[in-house]
Every structure is written in C-alpha cells, then in structure tokens.
Motif scaffolding. Structure first.
Motif, mmCIF file in Angstrom:
data_model
loop_
_atom_site.group_PDB
_atom_site.id
_atom_site.type_symbol
_atom_site.label_atom_id
_atom_site.label_comp_id
_atom_site.label_asym_id
_atom_site.label_seq_id
_atom_site.Cartn_x
_atom_site.Cartn_y
_atom_site.Cartn_z
ATOM 1 N N GLU A 153 2.394 -3.328 4.265
ATOM 2 C CA GLU A 153 1.617 -2.298 3.582
ATOM 3 C C GLU A 153 0.999 -2.815 2.296
ATOM 4 O O GLU A 153 1.422 -3.825 1.754
ATOM 5 C CB GLU A 153 2.555 -1.133 3.222
ATOM 6 N N GLY A 154 -0.001 -2.106 1.820
ATOM 7 C CA GLY A 154 -0.612 -2.444 0.536
ATOM 8 C C GLY A 154 -2.019 -2.976 0.699
ATOM 9 O O GLY A 154 -2.539 -3.079 1.803
ATOM 10 N N LEU A 184 2.980 -12.745 -0.133
ATOM 11 C CA LEU A 184 1.850 -12.033 -0.733
ATOM 12 C C LEU A 184 0.682 -11.944 0.256
ATOM 13 O O LEU A 184 -0.029 -10.941 0.313
ATOM 14 C CB LEU A 184 1.401 -12.779 -2.004
ATOM 15 N N TYR A 185 0.525 -13.008 1.026
ATOM 16 C CA TYR A 185 -0.564 -13.057 2.017
ATOM 17 C C TYR A 185 -0.364 -11.981 3.081
ATOM 18 O O TYR A 185 -1.324 -11.414 3.612
ATOM 19 C CB TYR A 185 -0.617 -14.447 2.669
ATOM 20 N N ARG A 186 0.902 -11.687 3.374
ATOM 21 C CA ARG A 186 1.225 -10.667 4.373
ATOM 22 C C ARG A 186 0.833 -9.266 3.909
ATOM 23 O O ARG A 186 0.540 -8.401 4.728
ATOM 24 C CB ARG A 186 2.732 -10.708 4.688
ATOM 25 N N GLN A 187 0.834 -9.094 2.580
ATOM 26 C CA GLN A 187 0.508 -7.785 2.026
ATOM 27 C C GLN A 187 -0.917 -7.381 2.408
ATOM 28 O O GLN A 187 -1.869 -8.131 2.202
ATOM 29 C CB GLN A 187 0.657 -7.818 0.494
ATOM 30 N N GLY A 188 -1.044 -6.164 2.970
ATOM 31 C CA GLY A 188 -2.367 -5.682 3.374
ATOM 32 C C GLY A 188 -2.776 -6.193 4.750
ATOM 33 O O GLY A 188 -3.821 -5.829 5.270
ATOM 34 N N ARG A 189 -1.931 -7.065 5.330
ATOM 35 C CA ARG A 189 -2.220 -7.572 6.676
ATOM 36 C C ARG A 189 -1.134 -7.069 7.631
ATOM 37 O O ARG A 189 -1.354 -6.138 8.377
ATOM 38 C CB ARG A 189 -2.303 -9.106 6.646
ATOM 39 N N VAL A 190 0.033 -7.686 7.577
ATOM 40 C CA VAL A 190 1.124 -7.177 8.412
ATOM 41 C C VAL A 190 2.072 -6.301 7.600
ATOM 42 O O VAL A 190 2.960 -5.667 8.147
ATOM 43 C CB VAL A 190 1.905 -8.336 9.090
#
Ligand SMILES: [Zn+2]
Length: 184
Positions: free
Chosen positions: A90-91, A82-88
């Motif tokens: 999409e979203g 979830l932490y990856r979302q919006g960082r590495v």
C-alpha cells in the motif's frame, strides 16, 4: 631530411597521445577508488556529502528556514522495501529505484523536509515561512544546487522534491561496479 622530420613528428604525436591517456587515467584514479564488484556499501553519508549537508542547513537557517533531514543512507533491503511501496504494498510510489540503484545506497543522497513555525515537520513545497514570497522548499533546493547537489525536483520522469544527491560524476552502473568517490 624530410623523411626524418616526418618520423619524429609521428613519434611526438604517439608519445603525446599516450601521455594524455596516462594523465586522464590518473585524474580518474585521484578522484575515485575502485573496490571491485564486492565493494561494501557505506553505513553513513560520504564525508563530503555530510559536510555539505551541514553547510546547507546553516545557509537555510540564515534565511529563516529550518531544514530537517528525513533520510540519509538506505541499505539494499530498505531500498527494495521502499520500491515495493505503491506497487505490491500500500501507499504512494516514492521511488523508481530498486536496491542498489539509488544514490542513497551509496551514501551520496539524502532527503529533506521543512519545519514550520509550529515545530511541525512538513512536506508543503509552497510553504513560505520566511515571508519573502518565495517557496522555502525551492529556496533550499536552489541553495543546494549552488553547492553542487542535484535536486530530484528537477527530474522530468519522476519528481522527487525531497531528494538531494551528489554523484561526483559517477553513474549507478559505476557505483555498482565498485567505484567510489574519494573522501578528500
Ligand atoms: Zn531521496
């Protein structure tokens, strides 16, 4: 005579001091269990949080609001994902917590959404389905806060409107070190 009184007073203060330390230690021990650094993570919500969540749903239902729980416990892996979302990935960024740093990881948090009259799941914080000129979303947050929950919508650094947690006075660092709130 005066000398003796002073000695007694000194001892009374010393004994009182240690008694207070013991009382404080026992109070912490009564509230928490220390499982150490290898403490297992729960697969379910803490029983008290689970119970209060059900009461919250009933209270909301009484004022015409249908609350849907969208997320409860998250594993470290799920949290990292979830932490990856919006960082590495999409979203949008939906969390600022890495694995082990969210109360979700310890069964002490859940997320909610609303169900509108059409039976659809919504995240509209302005929705007023019970027509009382108040946002249903905020009404639920107020009910929860009255029950002792912390609401993510009150956070300043990152507003997490769906998020409710009960920390029992424990910091993430303490949870990481294996302290857990007792069940009752
Ligand atoms: Zn959450």
């Amino acid at each position: 005579m005066k000398k003796i009184n002073k000695d007694i007073l000194t001892w009374v203060i010393i004994i009182l001091f240690f008694t207070l330390i013991i009382i404080a230690y026992n109070q912490v021990n009564n509230k928490y269990t220390d499982f150490g650094e290898d403490a297992a993570l729960p697969a379910e919500l803490h029983p008290i949080v689970e119970e209060k969540k059900d009461i919250l749903l009933k209270k909301a239902s009484k004022i015409g609001i249908t609350v849907i729980i969208t997320e409860k416990v998250r594993s470290i892996k799920q949290q990292n994902e979830l932490y990856r979302q919006g960082r590495v990935k999409e979203g949008d960024v939906v969390t600022h917590a890495k694995g082990g740093e969210s109360y979700h990881n310890y069964g002490l948090a859940f997320d909610y959404a609303l169900e509108n009259q059409e039976g659809e799941l919504i995240w509209d914080i302005h929705y007023d389905g019970n027509n009382n000129d108040k946002s249903d979303w905020f009404e639920v947050a107020d009910l929860a806060k009255d029950m002792g929950f912390t609401w993510g919508g009150d956070w300043h650094h990152f507003k997490d409107y769906p998020h409710l947690q009960m920390d029992f006075g424990l910091s993430i660092r303490q949870l990481k070190n294996g302290l857990r709130p007792k069940a009752k």
